[in-house]
Design an enzyme around this catalytic site. Structure first.
Site, PDB file in Angstrom:
ATOM      1  CG  HIS A  89      -3.709  -3.733   2.721  1.00  0.00           C
ATOM      2  ND1 HIS A  89      -2.829  -3.313   3.698  1.00  0.00           N
ATOM      3  CD2 HIS A  89      -4.252  -2.608   2.187  1.00  0.00           C
ATOM      4  CE1 HIS A  89      -2.847  -1.990   3.762  1.00  0.00           C
ATOM      5  NE2 HIS A  89      -3.697  -1.536   2.858  1.00  0.00           N
ATOM      6  CB  CYS A 124      -0.974  -0.041   1.172  1.00  0.00           C
ATOM      7  SG  CYS A 124      -2.342   1.142   1.012  1.00  0.00           S
ATOM      8  CD  GLU A 138      -1.603  -6.478   4.933  1.00  0.00           C
ATOM      9  OE1 GLU A 138      -1.855  -5.339   5.369  1.00  0.00           O
ATOM     10  OE2 GLU A 138      -1.122  -6.680   3.791  1.00  0.00           O
TER      11      GLU A 138
END
Length: 537
Positions: free
Chosen positions: A507, A381, A509
């Site tokens: 993102h 990001c 994750e």
């Protein structure tokens, strides 16, 4: 068969692990072949945590459908291996907003709007909505906060009413509490648990199961004492002692019989828990002896929960490569005052997302150090945006290049506001949020990682790569390896002449799982292993 409802409350203190308990139970029930839905109720007045400081709330977890939610939803998704929705996180702010909107619309026909029944009815409607949407066998609901908090009272009253609304045989209450161990006395103390359960019973909720967080296991005699004073079966006193890894907790809960008691009490029709794969994963985790150090350069490093999903994703990738990932937390502003020695001996550098201009130049310094020294780099990001700024400044010679977020007057806004964001003034819930497709370029590291052309990832941003600079940056060696399908938005960049330098606007994750690490984290740690010597596991 109608869904059964399990409510998880907490007492004595916050941060006891209600979320991990709920997630662990969800994993165990799913492993028995049951369909599980799960949600978190937060009693704060904010509509969502999207505008809250990470120092107060920790990470904001984003769902596929674009909800900005509590970090516990990350635990739920990682443990149960499901994708949640906006309905999975309900705040007091959302509840009150909905009721007030209905009142303004005239839905209550001039009646007095009160906490009971209007607020509690709205809470119950949101409880039932999850069951209606996904048709699960079991709905697990965690109630945020601690029993005794003023903010929690409407939620506790609502779940109290559920047992009479839908039938006692469809409702089960689990209370997570603390049994502190006093070193001076050499024993654990049950009094805090007794008082917490007394408080819960005073509002009409009798727990069926008590999960006791404790530093170390305590005796059967103490279990019987808790059972006596709290009016439950001794076998329903579940010990949850400190574990080396949160991924051990489902196995601990299974050993304590939590899922068996739930299945028996709710008369669930299912088989035994199939946890062999999870058990093998935990055994592998425990047997790892090789260590790998990764620098995480961020703004909120004094509160690791601000990067919880990033940390867990690094651990997942570490398990895949049979290494323990040790994180070197580096406050990005420190790099602006020197301190480059902190980056010298790490195997990889990660710059995560963030907001605000504090420490931004330090993140740019970290990206430059990784580029110039051939250190594996993953930018996420804002981390991608600043990697672009760094490249524009120091490779393309655009010395004043910046993001218009930090310098609206920059002559080279290589990162600029998304066109659809230019007229938006409200901060809450207005970013580009949720799951969007991305097309990968064959022959790139990104394509090699994913092994497919179209991927779907979760986003949370307002600013984006400025296409006016695409030709100039790619001419100097930057590779645009992922874009939106219409080629309008740059999603992934990488460097052609670097061992492994990849940065993404989304993102990754949020989609990593302990038994299925995200491809970018997996390959990032693989590259870091090769740099450290010995190759990837």
């Amino acid at each position: 068969m109608p869904a059964k409802f399990i409510f998880v409350t907490g007492g004595v203190t916050s941060s006891l692990g209600k979320g991990i308990t709920a997630a662990s139970l969800g994993r165990l029930l799913k492993s028995r072949g049951l369909k599980v839905a799960i949600q978190k109720f937060d009693p704060y007045i904010n509509i969502d945590p999207g505008t809250m400081s990470p120092y107060q709330h920790g990470e904001v977890f984003v769902t596929d459908d674009g909800a900005e939610t509590d970090l516990d939803l990350g635990h739920y998704e990682r443990f149960i291996d499901i994708s949640l929705t906006k309905a999975s996180n309900v705040t007091a702010g959302k509840v009150y907003w909905s009721v007030i909107t209905k009142e303004r619309r005239g839905d209550f026909l001039g009646g007095t709007v009160q906490v009971i029944p209007h607020i509690t009815n709205e809470i119950k409607a949101r409880l039932l909505r999850v069951a209606e949407e996904s048709d699960p066998d079991v709905v697990i609901t965690e109630i945020g906060g601690t029993v005794g908090d003023i903010e929690s009272l409407p939620f506790l009253e609502a779940i109290r009413q559920m047992k009479s609304d839908i039938g006692r045989d469809r409702v089960l209450y689990i209370h997570v509490t603390l049994v502190p161990y006093l070193r001076a006395a050499g024993e654990a103390k049950t009094k805090p648990t007794q008082h917490s359960v007394k408080e819960l019973r005073s509002i009409g909720i009798q727990p069926d199961i008590i999960v006791c967080r404790t530093e170390r296991p305590f005796s059967r005699e103490m279990e019987e004492k808790i059972a006596l004073f709290c009016d439950i079966d001794p076998d329903a006193v579940i010990q949850a002692w400190d574990a080396d890894s949160i991924y051990e907790v489902p196995l601990m809960m299974q050993e304590e019989g939590l899922d068996s008691i739930v299945v028996e009490r709710l008369k669930l029709n299912c088989g035994p828990a199939q946890m062999d794969d999870w058990r093998a994963m935990v055994a592998k985790l425990k047997n790892i002896t090789r260590h790998l150090e990764i620098a995480l350069v961020g703004k909120y490093v004094t509160l690791p929960d601000a990067y919880l999903s990033v940390v867990e994703s690094l651990r997942h990738a570490g398990m895949y490569h049979n290494v323990q990932v040790d994180i070197r937390w580096i406050y990005s502003a420190d790099l602006e005052r020197g301190g480059l020695e902190q980056l010298q001996d790490v195997a990889g550098i990660l710059v995560p997302g963030g907001f605000g201009d504090r420490g931004v130049e330090g993140k740019i310094i970290a990206a430059r150090y990784a580029r110039e020294h051939g250190i594996p780099f993953l930018g996420i990001c804002l981390g991608m945006q600043l990697a672009v700024v760094e490249f524009a400044r120091h490779v393309c010679g655009l010395e004043a290049a910046n993001s218009s977020e930090f310098n609206p007057e920059t002559p080279h806004p290589v990162i600029d506001l998304l066109p659809e964001q230019k007229e938006i003034e409200d901060k809450g819930g207005t970013m580009r949020l949720g799951l969007y497709p991305c097309r990968l370029q064959p022959g790139t590291r990104a394509h090699q990682a994913y092994g497919e052309e179209i991927i779907y990832e979760r986003h949370r941003h307002r600013y984006e790569f400025n296409n006016n600079y695409r030709a100039e940056l790619t001419a100097r060696g930057m590779v645009i390896s992922g874009t939106s399908p219409d080629d309008r938005l740059v999603e992934i960049i990488e460097l052609a002449d670097h061992p492994w330098f990849v940065a993404c606007q989304f993102h990754p994750e949020f989609k990593s799982r302990p038994n299925r690490p995200h491809p970018l984290f997996r390959d990032f740690i693989g590259a870091a292993c090769r740099r450290a010597g010995g190759g990837a596991g």
